[in-house]
Design a protein around this motif. Sequence first.
Motif, mmCIF file in Angstrom:
data_model
loop_
_atom_site.group_PDB
_atom_site.id
_atom_site.type_symbol
_atom_site.label_atom_id
_atom_site.label_comp_id
_atom_site.label_asym_id
_atom_site.label_seq_id
_atom_site.Cartn_x
_atom_site.Cartn_y
_atom_site.Cartn_z
ATOM 1 N N VAL A 214 0.871 -1.174 0.000
ATOM 2 C CA VAL A 214 0.000 0.000 0.000
ATOM 3 C C VAL A 214 0.908 1.224 0.000
ATOM 4 N N SER A 215 0.645 2.179 -0.888
ATOM 5 C CA SER A 215 1.527 3.341 -1.010
ATOM 6 C C SER A 215 0.706 4.618 -1.132
ATOM 7 N N SER A 216 1.149 5.664 -0.408
ATOM 8 C CA SER A 216 0.547 6.993 -0.507
ATOM 9 C C SER A 216 1.667 8.002 -0.766
ATOM 10 N N THR A 217 1.482 8.840 -1.769
ATOM 11 C CA THR A 217 2.532 9.780 -2.171
ATOM 12 C C THR A 217 1.942 11.173 -2.353
ATOM 13 N N GLU A 218 2.670 12.190 -1.885
ATOM 14 C CA GLU A 218 2.302 13.581 -2.128
ATOM 15 C C GLU A 218 3.442 14.263 -2.876
ATOM 16 N N ARG A 219 3.127 14.883 -4.001
ATOM 17 C CA ARG A 219 4.117 15.603 -4.792
ATOM 18 C C ARG A 219 3.887 17.105 -4.629
ATOM 19 N N PHE A 220 4.941 17.835 -4.303
ATOM 20 C CA PHE A 220 4.854 19.273 -4.064
ATOM 21 C C PHE A 220 5.134 20.012 -5.376
ATOM 22 N N LEU A 221 4.097 20.634 -5.924
ATOM 23 C CA LEU A 221 4.188 21.295 -7.220
ATOM 24 C C LEU A 221 3.848 22.774 -7.076
ATOM 25 N N GLN A 222 4.311 23.573 -8.021
ATOM 26 C CA GLN A 222 4.079 25.020 -7.959
ATOM 27 C C GLN A 222 2.601 25.368 -8.093
ATOM 28 N N ASN A 223 1.881 24.620 -8.915
ATOM 29 C CA ASN A 223 0.478 24.935 -9.175
ATOM 30 C C ASN A 223 -0.479 24.102 -8.326
ATOM 31 N N GLY A 224 0.002 23.603 -7.215
ATOM 32 C CA GLY A 224 -0.846 22.792 -6.345
ATOM 33 C C GLY A 224 -0.333 21.375 -6.254
ATOM 34 N N ASN A 225 -0.376 20.812 -5.060
ATOM 35 C CA ASN A 225 0.156 19.471 -4.845
ATOM 36 C C ASN A 225 -0.739 18.418 -5.474
ATOM 37 N N SER A 226 -0.142 17.254 -5.758
ATOM 38 C CA SER A 226 -0.917 16.112 -6.253
ATOM 39 C C SER A 226 -0.704 14.943 -5.304
#
Length: 367
Positions: free
Chosen positions: A15-27
């Motif tokens: 089971v995996s949960s990932t947050e990506r920090f982006l300039q136009n809003g995180n995904s």
Amino acid sequence: GSARYNYSDRDASSVSSTERFLQNGNSYSNSNGSNRNRNMDFKADFRLEWKPDTMTNIVFRPNVSYGKSKGYSISESGTFNEDPFNLISKILTANASLMVNRKLNNRGRNITLRGTFGYGDSESESFMESLTRYFLEAGRPLDERKQYTSTPGNNYNYSAELTYNEPLAKATFLQLRYRFQYKYTESDRSTFDLNSFAVKGQDWDWLFGYPLPEGYEANKDMDLSKYAKYNYYNHDINAGLNFIREKYRFNVGVSLQPQNTKLTYKKSDVDTIVKRNVFNFAPNIDFRYRFSKVSQLRFTYRGRPGQPSMENLLDVTDNSNPLRITKGNPGLKPSFSHNIRLFYNTYNAEKQRGVMAHAFMNLTQNN
């Protein structure tokens, strides 16, 4: 000689949960997966050495391996703006090498003839079920796929190599080598669309080992199916100097490699034969210095050219994975890699203390 049999059975879930920090809003991405794989392989290799006289040595080394694997994997994943498969594969390989060495005098002049032969046969099949929703593209329909893919393939290769060593001075040798190699590979990937056989509300039973539905052969997807055959001819002309001293060994050489490749390719509306002729240049340096019997320093440099894959040079789009679509580029140029390694080791027998240091750098031009 020796033979080995190996069997493994692996069952895993994740089971995996990932947050990506982006300039136009995180995904945010979440995924679940489970898989089980059973593998069996058998390997055998032998060595036969014969010395018909004190000046001649003949070594014959055959080996064979066979492997079979079967397993399944199920995965689901999604990417958001806010916070069952069955696979069988079989691989058979067989290789053999023959070496004949003849001393021409007692000062290091000798000639060596080597020959190799290899054969491989493989067969694999896979099932895929996927559903892709494009939330940020209004009006774009769902991409729903149920596919069966069969990929038989075979290959063989052989080579012949002649090496001549000539003593130039005390512990100084010139080595001349010529090697010819031929390789043949053939792969025929056939993908079949099974969407029309799926019944709403029922499980897709053939994912889990049941027979394929009757008449599936008529639904071959020509855009995802592909046939490729390679004929590869390689010449390797090498010259090198080898200095052997009490404290150090130094080897420097260069290889000139004319190559000829022929690709027969069929995919969708593309049916073509492509030929390529290239001339490669490959230098190398190997320096080893012994401070003592248990302490040494070694430096190596290898320069190697790299040619783009023939299929990557074709102006063909591969959309077998809807989330990773690739397109060939006829303008790709060759690359050149520089590989540098430095190694040091020493050992104190009285204290049983050893030290090893290893540094390496790899630089690729026009990667």
